[in-house]
Write a protein that holds these residues in place. Structure first.
Motif, PDB file in Angstrom:
ATOM      1  N   LEU A 173       2.850 -12.727  10.362  1.00  0.00           N
ATOM      2  CA  LEU A 173       3.668 -13.999  10.322  1.00  0.00           C
ATOM      3  C   LEU A 173       5.004 -13.415  10.226  1.00  0.00           C
ATOM      4  N   GLY A 174       5.401 -12.058  10.544  1.00  0.00           N
ATOM      5  CA  GLY A 174       6.807 -11.611  10.946  1.00  0.00           C
ATOM      6  C   GLY A 174       7.235 -11.167   9.602  1.00  0.00           C
ATOM      7  N   ALA A 175       6.533 -11.020   8.492  1.00  0.00           N
ATOM      8  CA  ALA A 175       7.160 -10.462   7.440  1.00  0.00           C
ATOM      9  C   ALA A 175       6.966  -9.203   7.066  1.00  0.00           C
ATOM     10  N   GLN A 176       7.856  -8.410   6.314  1.00  0.00           N
ATOM     11  CA  GLN A 176       7.734  -7.148   5.888  1.00  0.00           C
ATOM     12  C   GLN A 176       6.847  -7.170   4.607  1.00  0.00           C
ATOM     13  N   VAL A 177       6.322  -5.970   4.337  1.00  0.00           N
ATOM     14  CA  VAL A 177       5.384  -6.148   2.942  1.00  0.00           C
ATOM     15  C   VAL A 177       6.015  -4.880   1.987  1.00  0.00           C
ATOM     16  N   THR A 178       6.185  -5.406   0.639  1.00  0.00           N
ATOM     17  CA  THR A 178       6.457  -4.337  -0.257  1.00  0.00           C
ATOM     18  C   THR A 178       5.295  -4.458  -1.523  1.00  0.00           C
ATOM     19  N   ALA A 179       4.901  -3.271  -1.946  1.00  0.00           N
ATOM     20  CA  ALA A 179       3.907  -3.226  -2.815  1.00  0.00           C
ATOM     21  C   ALA A 179       4.385  -2.785  -4.045  1.00  0.00           C
ATOM     22  N   GLU A 180       3.968  -3.560  -5.153  1.00  0.00           N
ATOM     23  CA  GLU A 180       4.469  -3.456  -6.661  1.00  0.00           C
ATOM     24  C   GLU A 180       3.625  -2.622  -7.343  1.00  0.00           C
ATOM     25  N   GLY A 181       4.116  -1.871  -8.408  1.00  0.00           N
ATOM     26  CA  GLY A 181       3.346  -1.321  -9.391  1.00  0.00           C
ATOM     27  C   GLY A 181       2.685  -0.013  -8.780  1.00  0.00           C
ATOM     28  N   VAL A 182       3.113   0.810  -7.750  1.00  0.00           N
ATOM     29  CA  VAL A 182       2.856   1.987  -7.348  1.00  0.00           C
ATOM     30  C   VAL A 182       3.363   3.022  -8.481  1.00  0.00           C
ATOM     31  N   GLU A 183       1.961   3.741  -9.071  1.00  0.00           N
ATOM     32  CA  GLU A 183       2.048   4.699 -10.093  1.00  0.00           C
ATOM     33  C   GLU A 183       1.530   5.851  -9.645  1.00  0.00           C
ATOM     34  N   ARG A 184       0.757   6.033  -8.714  1.00  0.00           N
ATOM     35  CA  ARG A 184       0.218   7.199  -8.427  1.00  0.00           C
ATOM     36  C   ARG A 184       0.495   7.674  -6.897  1.00  0.00           C
ATOM     37  N   MET A 185       0.411   9.049  -6.659  1.00  0.00           N
ATOM     38  CA  MET A 185       0.284   9.497  -5.117  1.00  0.00           C
ATOM     39  C   MET A 185      -0.650   8.752  -4.437  1.00  0.00           C
ATOM     40  N   GLU A 186      -1.701   8.793  -4.866  1.00  0.00           N
ATOM     41  CA  GLU A 186      -2.905   8.280  -4.147  1.00  0.00           C
ATOM     42  C   GLU A 186      -2.680   6.628  -4.029  1.00  0.00           C
ATOM     43  N   GLN A 187      -2.118   6.021  -4.624  1.00  0.00           N
ATOM     44  CA  GLN A 187      -1.904   4.682  -4.332  1.00  0.00           C
ATOM     45  C   GLN A 187      -1.039   4.642  -3.135  1.00  0.00           C
ATOM     46  N   ALA A 188       0.075   5.406  -3.276  1.00  0.00           N
ATOM     47  CA  ALA A 188       1.077   5.297  -2.140  1.00  0.00           C
ATOM     48  C   ALA A 188       0.469   5.654  -0.802  1.00  0.00           C
ATOM     49  N   PHE A 189      -0.455   6.838  -0.732  1.00  0.00           N
ATOM     50  CA  PHE A 189      -1.036   7.289   0.472  1.00  0.00           C
ATOM     51  C   PHE A 189      -1.863   6.024   0.998  1.00  0.00           C
ATOM     52  N   SER A 190      -2.620   5.650   0.157  1.00  0.00           N
ATOM     53  CA  SER A 190      -3.465   4.522   0.685  1.00  0.00           C
ATOM     54  C   SER A 190      -2.833   3.231   1.353  1.00  0.00           C
ATOM     55  N   LEU A 191      -1.649   2.795   0.560  1.00  0.00           N
ATOM     56  CA  LEU A 191      -0.882   2.078   0.825  1.00  0.00           C
ATOM     57  C   LEU A 191      -0.084   2.157   2.250  1.00  0.00           C
ATOM     58  N   MET A 192       0.232   3.635   2.594  1.00  0.00           N
ATOM     59  CA  MET A 192       0.810   4.077   3.791  1.00  0.00           C
ATOM     60  C   MET A 192      -0.183   3.806   4.983  1.00  0.00           C
ATOM     61  N   GLU A 193      -1.471   4.234   4.605  1.00  0.00           N
ATOM     62  CA  GLU A 193      -2.570   4.224   5.467  1.00  0.00           C
ATOM     63  C   GLU A 193      -2.789   2.786   5.862  1.00  0.00           C
ATOM     64  N   LEU A 194      -2.498   1.803   5.025  1.00  0.00           N
ATOM     65  CA  LEU A 194      -2.841   0.554   5.418  1.00  0.00           C
ATOM     66  C   LEU A 194      -1.554  -0.135   5.968  1.00  0.00           C
ATOM     67  N   GLY A 195      -0.440   0.518   6.245  1.00  0.00           N
ATOM     68  CA  GLY A 195       0.742   0.021   6.882  1.00  0.00           C
ATOM     69  C   GLY A 195       1.705  -0.726   6.191  1.00  0.00           C
ATOM     70  N   CYS A 196       1.639  -0.410   4.686  1.00  0.00           N
ATOM     71  CA  CYS A 196       2.692  -1.267   3.852  1.00  0.00           C
ATOM     72  C   CYS A 196       3.979  -0.748   4.277  1.00  0.00           C
ATOM     73  N   ASP A 197       5.016  -1.458   4.368  1.00  0.00           N
ATOM     74  CA  ASP A 197       6.362  -0.925   4.621  1.00  0.00           C
ATOM     75  C   ASP A 197       7.056  -0.300   3.638  1.00  0.00           C
ATOM     76  N   GLU A 198       7.050  -0.925   2.302  1.00  0.00           N
ATOM     77  CA  GLU A 198       7.836  -0.340   1.373  1.00  0.00           C
ATOM     78  C   GLU A 198       7.114  -0.379  -0.172  1.00  0.00           C
ATOM     79  N   MET A 199       7.609   0.567  -0.970  1.00  0.00           N
ATOM     80  CA  MET A 199       6.766   0.556  -2.366  1.00  0.00           C
ATOM     81  C   MET A 199       7.879   0.428  -3.327  1.00  0.00           C
ATOM     82  N   GLN A 200       7.145   0.144  -4.600  1.00  0.00           N
ATOM     83  CA  GLN A 200       8.250  -0.149  -5.901  1.00  0.00           C
ATOM     84  C   GLN A 200       7.380   0.244  -6.898  1.00  0.00           C
TER      85      GLN A 200
END
Ligand code: C2E
Ligand code: CA
Ligand code: CA
Ligand code: CA
Length: 266
Positions: free
Chosen positions: A225-252
């Motif tokens: 739909l042409g939108a960027q994605v930010t994931a919320e509540g990222v507390e651990r490295m493993e979550q961040a790596f997993s989100l990066m793998e899934l193509g998540c644009d930004e994290m918080q």
């Protein structure tokens, strides 16, 4: 709002009477919170981890009660919405966030939460224009977050306001993506710049296979739909790596910065 008693690990005596009195007290005290300088705004960083880049800050409202100490927004925002204060508070946050953002590097945006009640009132557009003019902040550096977890977002009036804000150059994000009932309908009717994936889907990554499937699908839907994605509540490295793998644009999340670590009282 339950009054804290007996300390963190002690027994919390359930006293409904006391709770009602405390709640009434909060309602009454919130009316004076702004003029008594008990409200301030904190900022939580948003990151683009692959680029190692700070992209923005989300403005979050705080209330320091003289007796109870910090009252969580989850408690006082609904009170503000019920008692008609949310408009004034929203304008306060908007002005503070735009003014503060002028001190940040030009690429860094500021993100402000907007209550659905502010959207259905027709003052928001004028308030946004005034906040941008007063601060000198370019419209493209302001992003407004609309939560889908509360009703009233999908009314005609709200949609018209969103379109007008977008025309102005302000970016619009859909907050708590995946938790509401109006989500698909809203996404069908309005072109959001960003979707913020709620922390409940992020919490169990990468082991939570159902969460993984949901987050992956939300990211792919948002991108289509042409939108960027930010994931919320990222507390651990493993979550961040997993989100990066899934193509998540930004994290918080606390992994990248705690909102209460850095305060700006205006
Ligand atoms: P939200 O917009 O979903 O904001 C994100 C919440 O997650 C914030 O809670 C933030 O402190 C918290 N958070 C950030 N990183 C982490 C993490 O890694 N782990 C966990 N467990 N939590 C994290 P906060 O500040 O308590 O705000 C709660 C809600 O209150 C917000 O949820 C938003 O809906 C509302 N709110 C806060 N400020 C405002 C405001 O100025 N206006 C309006 N209308 N609503 C606001
Ligand atoms: Ca938000
Ligand atoms: Ca959220
Ligand atoms: Ca949330």
């Amino acid at each position: 709002y339950s009054v804290k008693r007996g300390g963190r690990h002690g027994h919390q005596a359930y006293e409904p009477g006391l709770e009602i009195i405390a709640n009434r007290q909060l309602h009454a005290d919130l009316r004076h919170a702004l003029e008594r300088h008990q409200l301030h705004v904190v900022y939580q960083p948003q990151w683009n981890p692959p680029d190692g880049e700070l992209t923005g800050y989300e403005a979050l409202l705080r209330w320091e009660h003289p007796l109870y100490g910090p009252v969580p927004p989850a408690v006082f925002i609904p009170i503000a919405e019920q008692s008609g204060l949310i408009g004034i508070f929203g304008e306060f946050v908007l002005r503070a966030a735009c003014t503060t953002a002028m001190q940040w590097p030009p690429g860094v945006r500021t993100t402000v939460n907007v209550s659905p009640l502010q959207l259905v009132e027709n003052k928001l557009l004028a308030e946004v224009c005034a906040a941008l003019t007063a601060s000198g902040l370019p419209a493209g550096r302001l992003e407004l977050e609309i939560t889908e977890s509360k009703p009233a977002v999908d009314s005609e009036g709200a949609l018209i306001t969103l379109h007008q804000l977008k025309k102005l150059g302000v970016r619009i994000a859909l907050d708590d993506f995946g938790t509401g009932t109006a989500s698909l309908d809203m996404m069908h009717r309005f072109s959001f710049d960003r979707m913020k994936i709620d922390s409940r889907f992020v919490a169990g990554l990468p082991e939570d296979t159902r969460g993984h499937a949901i987050v992956g699908s939300l990211i792919s839907l948002a991108h289509k739909l042409g939108a960027q994605v930010t994931a919320e509540g990222v507390e651990r490295m493993e979550q961040a790596f997993s989100l990066m793998e899934l193509g998540c644009d930004e994290m918080q999340g606390y992994l990248f910065g705690h909102p209460d670590a850095q305060t700006s009282v205006l």
